[in-house]
Every structure is written in structure tokens, then in C-alpha cells.
Scaffold this motif. Structure first.
Motif, PDB file in Angstrom:
ATOM      1  N   VAL A 306       0.911  -1.439  -0.137  1.00 53.63           N
ATOM      2  CA  VAL A 306      -0.232  -0.655  -0.119  1.00 53.63           C
ATOM      3  C   VAL A 306       0.878   1.087   0.081  1.00 53.63           C
ATOM      4  O   VAL A 306       0.493   2.462  -0.808  1.00 53.63           O
ATOM      5  CB  VAL A 306      -1.090  -0.161   1.441  1.00 53.63           C
ATOM      6  CG1 VAL A 306      -1.614   1.102   1.586  1.00 53.63           C
ATOM      7  CG2 VAL A 306      -1.745  -0.802   0.928  1.00 53.63           C
ATOM      8  N   GLU A 307       1.750   1.112   1.133  1.00 54.27           N
ATOM      9  CA  GLU A 307       3.074   2.195   0.676  1.00 54.27           C
ATOM     10  C   GLU A 307       3.546   2.669  -0.327  1.00 54.27           C
ATOM     11  O   GLU A 307       3.581   3.840  -1.316  1.00 54.27           O
ATOM     12  CB  GLU A 307       3.704   2.420   2.039  1.00 54.27           C
ATOM     13  CG  GLU A 307       3.787   2.900   3.030  1.00 54.27           C
ATOM     14  CD  GLU A 307       4.974   1.360   4.125  1.00 54.27           C
ATOM     15  OE1 GLU A 307       4.352   1.341   5.530  1.00 54.27           O
ATOM     16  OE2 GLU A 307       5.296   1.598   3.465  1.00 54.27           O
ATOM     17  N   GLY A 308       4.251   1.542  -0.973  1.00 55.50           N
ATOM     18  CA  GLY A 308       4.592   1.854  -2.421  1.00 55.50           C
ATOM     19  C   GLY A 308       3.786   1.909  -3.744  1.00 55.50           C
ATOM     20  O   GLY A 308       3.785   3.004  -3.377  1.00 55.50           O
ATOM     21  N   SER A 309       2.677   1.452  -3.553  1.00 55.45           N
ATOM     22  CA  SER A 309       1.588   1.601  -4.508  1.00 55.45           C
ATOM     23  C   SER A 309       1.091   3.411  -3.782  1.00 55.45           C
ATOM     24  O   SER A 309       0.600   3.948  -5.770  1.00 55.45           O
ATOM     25  CB  SER A 309       0.634   1.082  -4.281  1.00 55.45           C
ATOM     26  OG  SER A 309       0.764  -0.259  -4.440  1.00 55.45           O
ATOM     27  N   LYS A 310       1.458   4.428  -3.263  1.00 47.43           N
ATOM     28  CA  LYS A 310       0.716   4.918  -3.557  1.00 47.43           C
ATOM     29  C   LYS A 310       1.796   6.348  -3.770  1.00 47.43           C
ATOM     30  O   LYS A 310       1.024   7.056  -3.815  1.00 47.43           O
ATOM     31  CB  LYS A 310       0.661   5.489  -1.418  1.00 47.43           C
ATOM     32  CG  LYS A 310      -0.765   5.212  -0.532  1.00 47.43           C
ATOM     33  CD  LYS A 310      -0.547   5.786  -0.100  1.00 47.43           C
ATOM     34  CE  LYS A 310      -1.899   5.312   1.072  1.00 47.43           C
ATOM     35  NZ  LYS A 310      -1.770   5.188   2.686  1.00 47.43           N
ATOM     36  N   LYS A 311       2.747   5.534  -4.213  1.00 44.80           N
ATOM     37  CA  LYS A 311       3.828   6.609  -4.648  1.00 44.80           C
ATOM     38  C   LYS A 311       3.352   6.921  -6.194  1.00 44.80           C
ATOM     39  O   LYS A 311       4.511   7.477  -6.872  1.00 44.80           O
ATOM     40  CB  LYS A 311       5.126   6.043  -4.585  1.00 44.80           C
ATOM     41  CG  LYS A 311       5.655   5.568  -3.277  1.00 44.80           C
ATOM     42  CD  LYS A 311       7.099   5.355  -2.969  1.00 44.80           C
ATOM     43  CE  LYS A 311       7.733   5.208  -2.170  1.00 44.80           C
ATOM     44  NZ  LYS A 311       8.407   4.141  -1.697  1.00 44.80           N
ATOM     45  N   VAL A 312       2.121   5.608  -6.512  1.00 46.03           N
ATOM     46  CA  VAL A 312       2.324   5.875  -8.567  1.00 46.03           C
ATOM     47  C   VAL A 312       0.905   5.766  -8.467  1.00 46.03           C
ATOM     48  O   VAL A 312       0.359   6.728  -9.885  1.00 46.03           O
ATOM     49  CB  VAL A 312       2.614   3.951  -8.410  1.00 46.03           C
ATOM     50  CG1 VAL A 312       2.421   3.280  -9.824  1.00 46.03           C
ATOM     51  CG2 VAL A 312       3.983   3.855  -7.629  1.00 46.03           C
TER      52      VAL A 312
END
Ligand SMILES: [Zn+2]
Ligand SMILES: [Zn+2]
Length: 384
Positions: A306-312
Motif C-alpha cells: 500500500v505504501e509503495g503503491s501510494k507513490k504510483v
């Protein structure tokens, strides 16, 4: 998020359209496999030898620190006549990328190139799994049996989602897609003249009684808050208006999100079929076909993704789907996360497996970066 250059974006769109135009059925993805290998080799990415007859395994980075993450995309198409009218419609008669696996593999190819360009910054090894035969629920098991998961600690995958907008990634902890059980039931009675039913065992009556009884499982045995689906989709018996047949057949599927209820449903299912048939004088053969467990997102890994995807993208809570995914076989072995990535979002957009199914190319950068950002993020934060 890594911005894709205009040239690279256009190259990926071209790749996606090429793959869309040349779909291949499960376990027959020979040309697709050749194409993927050629692209990966062109970009200097190491191909891993495999015993699988289709599909490609490749690697970027190194595992001297013991960290290995796998990124998976499926590559097979469906036996559907394409009706989209797209300029890059399927040229393979009766076969169509109607589940968007052309989009999945293009996204993983795009991610591979970016990860290769940033190989020195990778905190471990990334294994790319271009998996065959998802639609027949066999490919993931092939990958596991070929040993490609043995040293992997975490695996990420996604499915395009036509109901979600471009720019959205949907995630949920725990079950995101249902377990799948396929059944085939043969019913044996005694054929007779339609005018003399007392001399036989009426198979159409046996089948219709069983079907009605089966619906009591979901209605009467499963708590109302739980989601179980039991669908009989195909029935065959008899050939003439004045003949009661000897035999019959029906098939269908059971979907669930709960392992215990899945087991209970299957037990009740067998009991109802056997007892109903017996009470009417018939006999049955129950054959279980392909199956897949619940696509279960490891909660700890999901938080990191979720954290990583929020950058995207805009990350939203996923609504679980009753469709199944053989990605679930990986998640039985190791921690895995499966996301839905928005690829259409238009009112009335057709769903998966539709002859008019459409994916928007504009979603490619999101999916590419879902893999890239999360590969880095998981290697840095999950695998220690
Ligand atoms: Zn599909
Ligand atoms: Zn699919």
C-alpha cells in the motif's frame, strides 16, 4: 514514480498491441514466449533456464544478501471471438486476450527494463515470472514444480480491473479473490420409453431434483454474512422427446473466501448429490476438476505494498471478486500480494472474458510502476 519517456511509453503501447493481436491459448503460448525472451535479451536481462514448455523466467539484481522477490504476470488468452473492432484485434481466429493478460505481461516487461537500468540500486534479486496457463488454473503450479519459487520470500502480482479508473490501485488485506472448485457429475439411471417411466430411473428428474437441493447449501447451511457461490452452468441429458435417457451430466463451480466453509460446502454438496440420487434410484460419479485456494494477501506485506503503491496511484480499498486466480497457489507457499489496477472505469465497461473487453493503454505507466516501486520498497522494508 519513474516517469516513462515518451519513446518508451510508445514502445510499450506497441508491444501491448502486438501481443493483443497475437493471443495464444493456455499452455500453447509458444510465440508469446519467444517474443518475451527476445525483448528481455534485447534489454540485456538474464533469462533463467526452465523445464516449463511455455512461459519465461528472468532475473535482475543479485541475491548475495539472500533477498529474493518475484514479480508475476500471466500471459495466456481465451477461446473467445474478439468483437472489439480494434485496429489491433486478434489475428488468431477464435482466440482473444479478453482477460487483459497482454496488458499484464507488457507491464512486467516495462518494469523489467526500468529495474535493469537501476540494477545497482536493487537491494536483492528480482525474479520475473511470465506465467503460462492462468486461465486453466495450472500455470502457477507448473512454476512452483519447476522450482522457481524455492528461494523467493515475497511475490507480487496484479489483475487489470475494468471497473476501476486509470490511476487507481485497489488493495485489501486477506482475501481479494475467491477459491475455485470445479465439479463434473455423471448421473446414471435407467432409460425407458417416455410413456413407461415406471420401468426406468428418470435421469432428468434426478438432475433437476439435485440442482434444487444444492441451492439449500448457500441458503440454509452457510451464515448469511459469508459469501459462497455454487453455480451449475451446464447440464446434458437425453436426445429425444419420447425417450427417457440412461445417463446425464452436469458441471459447475463453487467459490468461497473461507477455507472452513469451503470444506463444509463441498461435504454437503457430496452428501446431497449422493443421497438424492440414491433416494431416486440413480447412481452418481463426482469428479473434482481444477481448483485454486483463496487469493490471500499477507496483511504485513499488503501494508508495505500500500505504501509503495501510494507513490504510483490513488490507492483504494478493493472489493473482493468471486473470480479466482491461480496466483493463490504462490500465496500458499510464501507471502504474496495481489492488487487490482484500474484500466478503464468507463460507465458500462465490459468485464473480464467479454468479447468486447477493453483496456486503456494509459494505465500502462501505473502498472509498470506498481511493479518497480514495490520491488524496491519490499526489498528495502519487508525482507530483512
Ligand atoms: Zn481470465
Ligand atoms: Zn485474468
Amino acid at each position: 514514480m519513474t516517469e516513462l519517456t515518451k519513446e518508451f511509453y510508445e514502445e510499450l503501447v506497441e508491444i501491448r498491441h502486438y501481443l493483443h493481436q497475437h493471443p495464444e491459448l493456455s499452455n500453447e503460448e509458444f510465440e508469446t514466449t519467444k517474443f518475451l525472451k527476445r525483448k528481455l535479451e534485447e534489454w540485456g536481462i538474464a533469462i533463467v533456464p526452465t523445464s516449463m514448455k511455455t512461459g519465461v523466467i528472468a532475473e535482475i539484481g543479485d541475491k548475495s544478501n539472500g533477498k529474493v522477490i518475484a514479480l508475476r504476470a500471466d500471459i495466456d488468452a481465451l477461446p473467445i471471438n474478439e468483437k472489439t473492432g480494434l485496429p489491433y484485434s486478434s489475428v488468431n481466429e477464435g482466440i482473444m486476450h479478453a482477460c487483459g493478460h497482454d496488458f499484464h505481461q507488457t507491464s512486467l516487461l516495462g518494469a523489467a527494463k526500468i529495474l535493469k537500468e537501476n540494477e545497482d540500486k536493487l537491494n536483492g534479486l528480482v525474479r520475473l515470472i511470465f506465467q503460462p496457463a492462468e486461465e486453466v488454473q495450472g500455470g502457477a503450479v507448473e512454476v512452483i514444480q519447476a522450482g522457481h519459487l524455492e528461494d523467493v520470500q515475497a511475490i507480487l502480482g496484479f489483475h487489470n480491473h475494468p471497473k476501476l479508473k486509470v490511476g487507481e490501485i485497489a488493495l485489501i488485506e486477506e482475501g481479494i479473490m475467491a477459491s475455485v472448485d470445479q465439479f463434473f457429475i455423471k448421473v446414471h439411471g435407467i432409460g425407458t420409453h417416455a410413456a413407461e417411466p415406471q420401468l426406468g430411473v428418470d435421469v432428468p428428474i434426478v438432475i433437476s431434483t439435485i440442482l434444487t437441493q444444492l441451492q439449500t447449501i448457500v441458503a440454509r447451511n452457510i451464515p448469511a454474512r459469508e459469501a459462497i457461490v455454487l453455480s451449475v452452468t451446464h447440464i446434458e441429458t437425453g436426445q429425444a422427446w419420447n425417450v427417457l435417457p440412461d445417463d446425464g451430466f452436469f458441471e459447475g463451480t463453487i467459490r468461497s473466501f473461507n477455507q472452513d466453509l469451503r470444506k463444509e460446502t463441498k461435504q454437503r454438496f457430496v452428501k446431497i448429490i449422493e443421497n438424492t440420487a440414491e433416494s431416486l434410484g440413480a447412481s452418481v460419479e463426482i469428479i473434482w476438476g481444477s481448483s485454486a485456494p483463496v487469493t490471500y494477501n499477507c496483511p504485513k506485506l499488503t501494508k508495505i505494498v500500500v505504501e509503495g503503491s501510494k507513490k504510483v496511484a490513488n490507492v483504494i480499498q478493493a472489493t473482493p471478486s468471486n473470480a479466482g486466480e491461480d496466483f493463490s497457489h504462490y500465496q500458499e507457499k510464501i507471502s504474496g500480494v495481489f492488487a487490482f489496477i484500474g484500466t478503464n472505469g468507463e460507465e458500462g465497461a465490459n468485464g473480464w472474458h467479454h468479447s468486447n473487453f477493453l483496456v486503456k493503454d494509459e494505465a500502462l505507466p501505473i502498472a509498470v510502476n506498481y511493479y518497480v516501486e514495490n520491488a524496491f520498497h519490499v526489498l528495502d522494508n519487508f525482507l530483512v
